[in-house]
Scaffold this motif. Structure first.
Motif, PDB file in Angstrom:
ATOM      1  N   GLY A 165       0.805  -1.205   0.000  1.00  0.00           N
ATOM      2  CA  GLY A 165       0.000   0.000   0.000  1.00  0.00           C
ATOM      3  C   GLY A 165       0.845   1.265   0.000  1.00  0.00           C
ATOM      4  O   GLY A 165       2.028   1.266  -0.358  1.00  0.00           O
ATOM      5  N   VAL A 166       0.222   2.362   0.443  1.00  0.00           N
ATOM      6  CA  VAL A 166       0.873   3.673   0.470  1.00  0.00           C
ATOM      7  C   VAL A 166       1.323   3.970   1.898  1.00  0.00           C
ATOM      8  O   VAL A 166       0.525   3.888   2.840  1.00  0.00           O
ATOM      9  CB  VAL A 166      -0.087   4.783  -0.006  1.00  0.00           C
ATOM     10  CG1 VAL A 166       0.570   6.160   0.109  1.00  0.00           C
ATOM     11  CG2 VAL A 166      -0.540   4.516  -1.436  1.00  0.00           C
ATOM     12  N   GLY A 167       2.579   4.285   2.043  1.00  0.00           N
ATOM     13  CA  GLY A 167       3.104   4.674   3.344  1.00  0.00           C
ATOM     14  C   GLY A 167       3.545   6.118   3.348  1.00  0.00           C
ATOM     15  O   GLY A 167       3.854   6.695   2.302  1.00  0.00           O
ATOM     16  N   VAL A 168       3.579   6.699   4.530  1.00  0.00           N
ATOM     17  CA  VAL A 168       4.080   8.061   4.723  1.00  0.00           C
ATOM     18  C   VAL A 168       5.368   7.990   5.530  1.00  0.00           C
ATOM     19  O   VAL A 168       5.446   7.251   6.519  1.00  0.00           O
ATOM     20  CB  VAL A 168       3.047   8.935   5.459  1.00  0.00           C
ATOM     21  CG1 VAL A 168       3.680  10.230   5.971  1.00  0.00           C
ATOM     22  CG2 VAL A 168       1.871   9.260   4.547  1.00  0.00           C
ATOM     23  N   VAL A 169       6.368   8.735   5.102  1.00  0.00           N
ATOM     24  CA  VAL A 169       7.577   8.943   5.895  1.00  0.00           C
ATOM     25  C   VAL A 169       7.617  10.414   6.308  1.00  0.00           C
ATOM     26  O   VAL A 169       7.625  11.299   5.444  1.00  0.00           O
ATOM     27  CB  VAL A 169       8.850   8.577   5.104  1.00  0.00           C
ATOM     28  CG1 VAL A 169      10.100   9.098   5.819  1.00  0.00           C
ATOM     29  CG2 VAL A 169       8.957   7.065   4.930  1.00  0.00           C
ATOM     30  N   LEU A 170       7.599  10.650   7.607  1.00  0.00           N
ATOM     31  CA  LEU A 170       7.773  12.005   8.133  1.00  0.00           C
ATOM     32  C   LEU A 170       9.261  12.205   8.358  1.00  0.00           C
ATOM     33  O   LEU A 170       9.853  11.638   9.273  1.00  0.00           O
ATOM     34  CB  LEU A 170       6.982  12.183   9.429  1.00  0.00           C
ATOM     35  CG  LEU A 170       5.467  12.006   9.299  1.00  0.00           C
ATOM     36  CD1 LEU A 170       4.795  12.142  10.663  1.00  0.00           C
ATOM     37  CD2 LEU A 170       4.879  13.021   8.314  1.00  0.00           C
ATOM     38  N   GLY A 171       9.895  12.988   7.497  1.00  0.00           N
ATOM     39  CA  GLY A 171      11.346  13.081   7.457  1.00  0.00           C
ATOM     40  C   GLY A 171      11.943  13.799   8.647  1.00  0.00           C
ATOM     41  O   GLY A 171      11.344  14.690   9.244  1.00  0.00           O
ATOM     42  N   ALA A 172      13.163  13.408   8.984  1.00  0.00           N
ATOM     43  CA  ALA A 172      13.911  14.040  10.071  1.00  0.00           C
ATOM     44  C   ALA A 172      14.467  15.379   9.614  1.00  0.00           C
ATOM     45  O   ALA A 172      14.645  15.632   8.417  1.00  0.00           O
ATOM     46  CB  ALA A 172      15.038  13.123  10.519  1.00  0.00           C
ATOM     47  N   GLY A 173      14.807  16.222  10.592  1.00  0.00           N
ATOM     48  CA  GLY A 173      15.373  17.531  10.274  1.00  0.00           C
ATOM     49  C   GLY A 173      16.819  17.684  10.665  1.00  0.00           C
ATOM     50  O   GLY A 173      17.384  18.758  10.482  1.00  0.00           O
ATOM     51  N   ASN A 174      17.434  16.631  11.208  1.00  0.00           N
ATOM     52  CA  ASN A 174      18.800  16.798  11.713  1.00  0.00           C
ATOM     53  C   ASN A 174      19.848  16.162  10.812  1.00  0.00           C
ATOM     54  O   ASN A 174      20.687  16.842  10.237  1.00  0.00           O
ATOM     55  CB  ASN A 174      18.894  16.258  13.143  1.00  0.00           C
ATOM     56  CG  ASN A 174      18.440  14.821  13.276  1.00  0.00           C
ATOM     57  OD1 ASN A 174      17.749  14.263  12.426  1.00  0.00           O
ATOM     58  ND2 ASN A 174      18.825  14.181  14.374  1.00  0.00           N
ATOM     59  N   ILE A 175      19.823  14.838  10.658  1.00  0.00           N
ATOM     60  CA  ILE A 175      20.771  14.128   9.813  1.00  0.00           C
ATOM     61  C   ILE A 175      20.135  13.938   8.442  1.00  0.00           C
ATOM     62  O   ILE A 175      19.079  13.321   8.309  1.00  0.00           O
ATOM     63  CB  ILE A 175      21.141  12.769  10.436  1.00  0.00           C
ATOM     64  CG1 ILE A 175      21.865  12.982  11.765  1.00  0.00           C
ATOM     65  CG2 ILE A 175      21.993  11.954   9.487  1.00  0.00           C
ATOM     66  CD1 ILE A 175      23.207  13.681  11.652  1.00  0.00           C
ATOM     67  N   THR A 176      20.794  14.466   7.403  1.00  0.00           N
ATOM     68  CA  THR A 176      20.083  14.616   6.136  1.00  0.00           C
ATOM     69  C   THR A 176      19.934  13.322   5.349  1.00  0.00           C
ATOM     70  O   THR A 176      19.143  13.275   4.389  1.00  0.00           O
ATOM     71  CB  THR A 176      20.779  15.675   5.259  1.00  0.00           C
ATOM     72  OG1 THR A 176      22.144  15.286   5.023  1.00  0.00           O
ATOM     73  CG2 THR A 176      20.742  17.034   5.938  1.00  0.00           C
ATOM     74  N   SER A 177      20.656  12.273   5.707  1.00  0.00           N
ATOM     75  CA  SER A 177      20.444  10.994   5.011  1.00  0.00           C
ATOM     76  C   SER A 177      19.200  10.272   5.500  1.00  0.00           C
ATOM     77  O   SER A 177      18.686   9.383   4.803  1.00  0.00           O
ATOM     78  CB  SER A 177      21.662  10.087   5.205  1.00  0.00           C
ATOM     79  OG  SER A 177      21.939   9.887   6.581  1.00  0.00           O
ATOM     80  N   ILE A 178      18.689  10.630   6.679  1.00  0.00           N
ATOM     81  CA  ILE A 178      17.585   9.872   7.271  1.00  0.00           C
ATOM     82  C   ILE A 178      16.363   9.809   6.350  1.00  0.00           C
ATOM     83  O   ILE A 178      15.818   8.720   6.119  1.00  0.00           O
ATOM     84  CB  ILE A 178      17.210  10.430   8.656  1.00  0.00           C
ATOM     85  CG1 ILE A 178      18.344  10.208   9.656  1.00  0.00           C
ATOM     86  CG2 ILE A 178      15.928   9.764   9.180  1.00  0.00           C
ATOM     87  CD1 ILE A 178      18.098  10.826  11.027  1.00  0.00           C
ATOM     88  N   PRO A 179      15.870  10.924   5.806  1.00  0.00           N
ATOM     89  CA  PRO A 179      14.655  10.824   4.987  1.00  0.00           C
ATOM     90  C   PRO A 179      14.821   9.883   3.795  1.00  0.00           C
ATOM     91  O   PRO A 179      13.919   9.088   3.493  1.00  0.00           O
ATOM     92  CB  PRO A 179      14.409  12.272   4.537  1.00  0.00           C
ATOM     93  CG  PRO A 179      15.093  13.119   5.562  1.00  0.00           C
ATOM     94  CD  PRO A 179      16.297  12.336   5.976  1.00  0.00           C
ATOM     95  N   VAL A 180      15.959   9.963   3.107  1.00  0.00           N
ATOM     96  CA  VAL A 180      16.166   9.116   1.929  1.00  0.00           C
ATOM     97  C   VAL A 180      16.304   7.652   2.338  1.00  0.00           C
ATOM     98  O   VAL A 180      15.711   6.761   1.717  1.00  0.00           O
ATOM     99  CB  VAL A 180      17.406   9.588   1.144  1.00  0.00           C
ATOM    100  CG1 VAL A 180      17.675   8.655  -0.030  1.00  0.00           C
ATOM    101  CG2 VAL A 180      17.216  11.019   0.652  1.00  0.00           C
TER     102      VAL A 180
END
Length: 571
Positions: A165-180
């Motif tokens: 299905g469809v998931g949401v990732v709420l990205g971090a604001g500190n370490i920039t590799s986390i969202p990817v």
């Protein structure tokens, strides 16, 4: 709880993005293993192309000056782990394509407590050269057999047509590799297409992330959104979204899952979430560093103090796994000398702006809580003399700021270690990571009791003579809280990320490193050639070494090694 929705134009944008992903799920399901491997290889190539722009954008919002050695942090925690994770994921998919297990070629050994451990570092000749003396193992949950490890590795890629299905990732604001990295894990571990909502402080990375993830965006498997809390709230409650993954604090998690104010508190107490879909998370906590008493040289005291300053001040202190409390032996004859070195290392670390929202207020709150709080300079605070019986909020509130406290526990090395492990398990908030520092002679004397202590620690990453951040940087290692938390007692989160071997049922990652840097390590008989690591906050060549490591991760080759070694040795 506020029920404000985003402006109608943003509502339309979110709805279009989710509808795109609903259609994109079918396209993702139609991608066989060969196509999925090709896509992650293209993400790898795009990351290499965008690395310079990535670091510039990260430095801009963190207000790091051009030419600062601190830019090394952005190279090493931005594009570098995405490159290594993408490369390892490609190898994992390639193994499955060939009908092999992703774990084939990795050592699997028995571990304490009926566990087995997969050795994930070092694995290649490059690991042995670039991280000499460092190792990492993924310990599986008790009862998982060696055969099960090999047969179940691959997770969602074992049945790629069964999408989630469809998931949401709420990205971090500190370490920039986390969202990817979180997007890649949702896609490859769980077969979910992903709407990535950026933390507003990282909006400057929107174009970079769009180019890095373009291969997945183009087939409809990923969409990236920006906006404030209203956008995030609308997105996670969207009826076509089936799963949410977030990085942040336990307080933010509870606000999303249960709501805010008295109504949210009542829902949490009753166990009735406002958010009616599964939620996984990587959250922070109060990470301890346990310093086991021993007979150290002056150079040892100085180096390990710099190590602790790095565990605290890396990225300005805005890390979920930043060390917050140093646990030392009150009977250790070298305690005062060691703490003097810690104070010096904190004061001499490079100055940097407090870029993360709310930092100054959290620092002031820590100072107000302790009469003995000492302002070191540069916004840093050291709190000594915690009352062991009533240590206050330092053990229970994540400051997410440059605040370091000291807790003293009596006893010789063995007694101290037993009590320190008990305190870490029972008195500290969160279970993301714990650090242990011990002299090699002390390790030898403790023998199996040290292995038992590591097994007893209920943390997602345990590091001995290394920072748990090394576990974050190890692509095949797992990253996340110790398993067993629930929505109404989330601690440091639910589930794991990274895990590029796609191991099923991991429990923790155990990292080990050298007690001394080279050349002192060699002179004292340690089998480690690593100099001061480039992630140390006082490393003078961190930016150059970090850039060269990224270039190497983009295209591993023998000819790149002399330049990396030369820069690292000057650090």
């Amino acid at each position: 709880m506020t029920t404000l929705q985003p402006p109608i134009e943003q509502v339309w944008e979110i709805d279009r993005a989710v509808d795109d992903l609903v259609r994109g799920e079918a396209a993702w399901a139609a991608c066989g293993l060969a196509k999925r491997r090709e896509l992650i290889e293209r993400v790898h190539a795009a990351t290499a192309e965008q690395a310079e722009a990535w670091v510039r954008a990260a430095a801009a919002y963190k207000r790091l000056p051009e030419g600062s050695p601190l830019l090394g942090e952005e190279w090493i925690t931005g594009p570098y782990p995405v490159l290594t994770s993408a490369g390892t994921l490609a190898s994992t998919i390639g193994a499955l394509e060939a009908g092999r297990s992703p774990v084939d070629g990795f050592s699997v050994r028995p571990a304490p407590g009926g566990r087995v451990a997969v050795r994930v570092l070092p694995h290649s000749v490059w690991d042995r050269l670039l991280l000499s003396g460092f190792s990492a193992e993924v310990w599986m949950r008790p009862g998982v057999t060696k055969r099960a490890v090999r047969s179940r590795a691959g997770l969602g890629q074992r049945r790629p047509t069964l999408t989630g299905g469809v998931g949401v990732v709420l990205g971090a604001g500190n370490i920039t590799s986390i969202p990817v990295l979180d997007v890649l894990y949702e896609l490859y571990a769980h077969n979910r297409v992903v709407a990535l909502k950026l933390n507003p402080v990282t909006d400057g990375l929107f174009e970079v992330f769009s180019r890095v993830l373009a291969p997945l965006i183009d087939i409809g498997a990923v969409r990236i959104l920006t906006g404030g809390a209203d956008v995030g709230r609308y997105l996670v409650h969207h009826p076509k979204v089936g799963h949410v993954h977030m990085t942040g604090s336990a307080a933010t998690h509870d606000a999303i899952v249960f709501g805010t104010g008295e109504e949210g508190a009542a829902r949490k107490k009753a166990g009735t979430p406002l958010l009616d879909k599964p939620v996984t998370s990587e959250l922070g906590g109060v990470s301890p560093t346990i310093v086991v008493p021993g007979a150290w040289s002056e150079a040892d005291l100085r180096y390990q103090a710099e190590h602790i300053a790095t565990q605290k001040l890396h990225n300005g202190g805005y890390n979920c796994v930043a060390s917050q409390v140093v646990v030392v032996g009150s009977d250790w004859p070298q305690k005062d000398r060691f703490l003097a070195h810690v104070r010096r290392a904190l004061s001499e670390a490079p100055a940097r702006p407090a870029y993360y929202p709310g930092s100054d207020g959290r620092v002031e709150g820590a100072v107000a809580s302790y009469a003995g709080a000492e302002r070191i300079g540069g916004g840093r605070v050291l709190i000594e003399g915690l009352d062991a019986a009533d240590p206050g909020p330092a053990l229970t509130s994540e400051y997410f700021a440059p605040v370091l406290a000291v807790l003293e526990i009596p006893g010789d090395a063995g007694t101290f270690l037993t009590e320190a492990v008990r305190a870490a398990n029972e008195r500290f908030a969160g279970t993301l990571g714990v650090n242990l520092i011990a002299h090699p002679r002390t390790i030898a004397r403790l023998g199996s009791s040290l292995d038992d202590a590591i097994a007893d620690l209920r943390y997602g990453t345990v590091a001995l003579n290394a920072w748990t951040g090394v576990g974050y940087l190890t692509a095949a290692a797992t990253w996340g809280a110790f398993p067993g938390h629930t929505l109404d007692d989330v601690q440091s989160g639910i589930g794991v990320v990274h895990n590029a071997l796609l191991l099923d049922a991991p429990e923790r990652t155990v990292v080990r490193g050298p007690f001394r840097p080279a050349p002192r390590s060699v002179l004292h008989g340690e089998l480690a050639l690593s100099p001061k690591p480039p992630w140390f906050v006082d490393n003078r060549t961190a930016a150059t070494t970090g850039r060269r490591l990224v270039d190497f991760a983009a295209a591993p080759r023998w000819s790149a090694l002399p330049g990396i070694f030369a820069s690292a040795l000057r650090g």
